[in-house]
Write an enzyme that holds these catalytic residues in place. Structure first.
Site, short mmCIF file in Angstrom:
data_model
loop_
_atom_site.label_atom_id
_atom_site.label_comp_id
_atom_site.label_asym_id
_atom_site.label_seq_id
_atom_site.Cartn_x
_atom_site.Cartn_y
_atom_site.Cartn_z
N SER A 477 0.82 -1.21 0.00
CA SER A 477 0.00 0.00 0.00
C SER A 477 0.85 1.26 0.00
CB SER A 477 -0.96 -0.05 1.20
OG SER A 477 -1.99 0.89 1.06
N ASP A 488 10.11 5.56 -10.22
CA ASP A 488 9.69 6.26 -11.44
C ASP A 488 10.52 7.50 -11.69
OD1 ASP A 488 7.77 4.40 -12.02
OD2 ASP A 488 6.09 5.54 -11.20
N LYS A 502 -0.86 -4.45 -3.08
CA LYS A 502 -2.15 -3.91 -2.60
C LYS A 502 -2.28 -2.48 -3.13
CE LYS A 502 -5.81 -3.37 0.17
NZ LYS A 502 -6.07 -1.94 0.06
#
Length: 707
Positions: A477, A488, A502
């Site tokens: 999460s 990224d 998740k």
């Protein structure tokens, strides 16, 4: 789980997920009162609740919901599997009988009719009574443990029994298996028979405690679980218990529990809690007994409902609870162990980020690497809402720790997110902001297709030095949001195992609000209503975060995390957000150097040996019922684990602690566990040192930190 099967969320798992680790102070469990068969019929209130649930799912669930014949049939199969996950009670004819009439179930549910759900449960209760009666008779007989035969303990994908004779044989072997497992723990014949008698009687007794609301909740969760595994229903009584849990102090052992087949399983331990601090309770361990105080009788809890086990484990701060645990690493052939824990309050400060230094990694002796452990993304929302300017916050704590490490002259920083199951989205966003100049951190897409972007709240990076992020299969999460953003942007190197996966967002909905003027309480729906997407456009759902440099340490990851859940939402992609990447890093040389080191590292050899054993255990479906073979197998596994662990500890200058000794040096045990816990962190520090040397960072002034 075996053979690549998909794990179903077992009866009640989601409903007591939070309560299992809250373990709040409560009174003793009330005496059992049997529920009569005449009470096990659907009520008008449950019919109304079903109509409301259908409406809410259609309008607000993230996944398109259509109640048709196929969906209803799947829900029916899930209900059978949830009631009888190991296929030990129902006959094939029971399944066929109800499935034949299931082609009208979609119309029934659309009209709020629930007769089939209650019909199935009444048959189930009769089947349980019949099987338990047979099991108790078997306990009066003797067992031949020299006979060469096996027991299939994992019947999740087995065929349903076709006859009484077939089910009799399954139960004959099951009772023999249960007896032998306790015999391996050196219990006497009298103790074993007494314990198993109580176990089997307890299974029947608990089935007789199911009220109409319990049956309804079980069926609705099979129904919603057909859509997606994180959507679940809480009856009015369950909702009330949930509210009580949320209001009281977090006192207990600090473990998230789930129900798998007839066992209560440790899904993860909570940072700062007694279970994790003991070093003796691990993910995947099965709790088979619970006792109160230092001398209370150990009560067998195999076959109990998960909530009942939770009620036994929780209790006031400072009190002792003893658990009889079947370790995951021992498998079904292993021996149990007793663990004594002192219940305690799980406070935010116990989950707070901490730091330490790794001086002079072997590959770069002149460098200093700081490690910041972030066990959860916490934020004291109550203190914040009351106007406190110094409320507890992950980001605040990490910022302070970085400043302290910077003052000690660190050359690089490792952020350790292993075992971090998530928490506050606000904290995940703001923590990311400490390490990037500006830009988006995560995208959130709702059921209507609207995309909101959470943006770095800090102008400029607080820390701009070399960075690594360490993750594992239990990083979930909010951890995946942070790690995904760092990856990224190319801001740091991600190291470890692929994460949990998740990537969905849930909310609690009071169902009464959708039925104006209704006097009765309808309960709540925990509804999946949005999904997280990385700034690069891909979701964190299902796939999780794939590290730049991967550690292969354990069983097949398809058996873990979101990937293992039936009906999990698929991975998806949306349009990337606008952001600017940092300088790209060539990770291939880093992978090669790390791989060479790991092959020669006794710590990683220990971790990989354990992983190989766990993989072997995960693939096992049957176990021998010959005592000599079981003892040999148990001793082999224990020997492998002990030899590798002792070799590693002695190489690090520590004498191994015997955890099963009558007197255990708790300080020595803690030092031993800390050394084991830091094996991966030390390799992450070596990888980061390689980055610094490769980029020539060692010759530049140490990275500055902005105030």
């Amino acid at each position: 789980m075996t053979g690549g099967a998909r794990r179903r969320t077992r009866l009640g798992t989601l409903l007591v997920f939070l309560a299992a680790w809250l373990c709040v102070s409560c009174a003793a469990v009330a005496e059992f009162t049997p529920v009569g068969m005449a009470e096990l019929f659907p009520s008008d209130r449950q019919s109304k609740t079903t109509l409301v649930i259908n409406k809410v799912l259609e309008r607000f669930h993230y996944r398109d919901f259509k109640l048709d014949d196929g969906f209803a049939q799947s829900a029916l199969r899930n209900y059978f599997d949830d009631l009888d996950p190991n296929r030990s009670f129902f006959f094939e004819r029971d399944i066929e009988r109800f499935t034949r009439g299931g082609n009208r179930l979609d119309d029934d549910l659309d009209a709020g009719k629930l007769d089939v759900a209650f019909d199935i449960f009444r048959v189930y209760r009769m089947r349980v009574d019949n099987r338990i009666e047979y099991a108790l008779k078997l306990l009066e007989e003797d067992f031949d443990f020299d006979k060469a035969e096996t027991y299939r303990f994992d019947r999740e994908n087995a065929d349903w029994a076709k006859s009484d004779a077939e089910l009799d044989d399954i139960w004959r072997k099951r009772v023999k298996y249960d007896y032998l497992t306790l015999k391996l723990s050196e219990e006497s014949d009298e103790e074993i028979r007494d314990q198993l008698r109580k176990r089997y009687e307890g299974i029947s007794r608990r089935v007789h405690q199911f009220t109409g609301d319990d049956v309804y909740q079980a069926f609705v969760n099979a129904y919603t679980g057909t859509l997606e595994p994180h959507t679940s229903y809480m009856s009015p009584s369950t909702s009330e218990n949930f509210d009580i849990s949320m209001r009281l102090k977090l006192e207990g052992i600090g473990a998230v529990l789930s129900g798998e087949n007839e066992y209560t399983v440790i899904q993860r331990t909570i940072a700062g809690g007694p279970a994790r601090q003991s070093g003796q309770v691990h993910t995947g361990d099965r709790i088979i007994g619970v006792a109160q105080g230092k001398s209370g009788e150990m009560e067998d809890v195999v076959g109990w409902r998960l909530q009942d086990v939770v009620d036994k484990i929780r209790g006031p701060k400072g009190s002792v609870v003893r658990l009889e645990v079947l370790p995951k690493a021992s498998g079904s052939a292993g021996r149990t162990r007793e663990v004594e824990l002192v219940r305690n309050e799980i406070r935010l400060e116990d989950q707070a980020a901490q730091s330490y230094l790794i001086d002079g990694p072997e590959n770069a002796p002149d460098l200093r690497i700081g490690v910041v452990e972030v066990p959860a993304f916490y934020r004291d929302f109550r203190a914040e809402s009351e106007g406190s300017r110094d409320f507890t916050s992950t980001t605040r704590d990490v910022r302070r720790l970085i400043k302290d490490l910077q003052a000690k002259g660190v050359d690089g920083l490792v952020v350790d997110l292993r075992g971090n199951g998530g928490g506050s989205l606000t904290e995940a966003t703001s923590l990311t902001g400490l390490f990037i100049d500006e830009g988006p951190v995560v995208q959130v897409k709702d059921a209507l297709g609207k995309v909101d972007v959470e943006v770095d709240p800090y102008p400029g990076a607080i820390y701009s030095g070399p960075l690594a992020v360490l993750v594992d299969r239990n990083s979930a999460s909010a951890s995946e949001i942070f790690a995904g953003a760092i990856q990224d942007y190319g801001r740091g190197v991600i190291i470890g195992e692929p994460t949990f996966g998740k990537g969905t967002v849930q909310t609690l909905i009071d169902l009464e609000r959708y039925l104006p003027g209704n006097a009765a309480e309808l309960g709540r729906l925990r509804l999946t209503m949005a999904e997280f997407f990385r700034v690069s456009g891909g979701s964190t759902q299902l796939r999780g975060i794939e590290p730049d440099i991967r550690f292969d340490l354990g069983p097949d990851l398809s058996e873990h995390g979101e990937r293992s859940l039936e009906n999990a939402l698929p991975w998806d992609r949306i349009r990337p957000a606008r952001y600017s990447r940092y300088r790209p890093l060539d990770v291939e040389p880093l992978r090669q150097r790390s791989s060479t080191r790991i092959r020669e590292d006794d710590g990683f050899r220990m971790l990989m040996s354990r992983g190989e054993l766990l993989s072997e255990i995960n693939e096992q479906q049957e176990v021998s019922l010959r005592e000599s073979e079981r003892r040999r197998e148990s001793e082999r596994r224990d020997r492998v684990l002990e030899e590798e662990r002792n070799r590693f500890l002695r190489a690090r200058g520590l004498d191994p602690v015997d955890e099963d000794a009558d007197e255990v040096d708790e300080d020595a045990l803690e030092r031993q566990q800390e050394l084991i816990d830091r094996i991966q962190a030390k390799e992450a520090a070596r990888i980061l040192a390689d980055v610094i040397v490769m980029q020539g960072s060692a010759d530049r002034p140490r990275a500055a930190m902005r105030d």
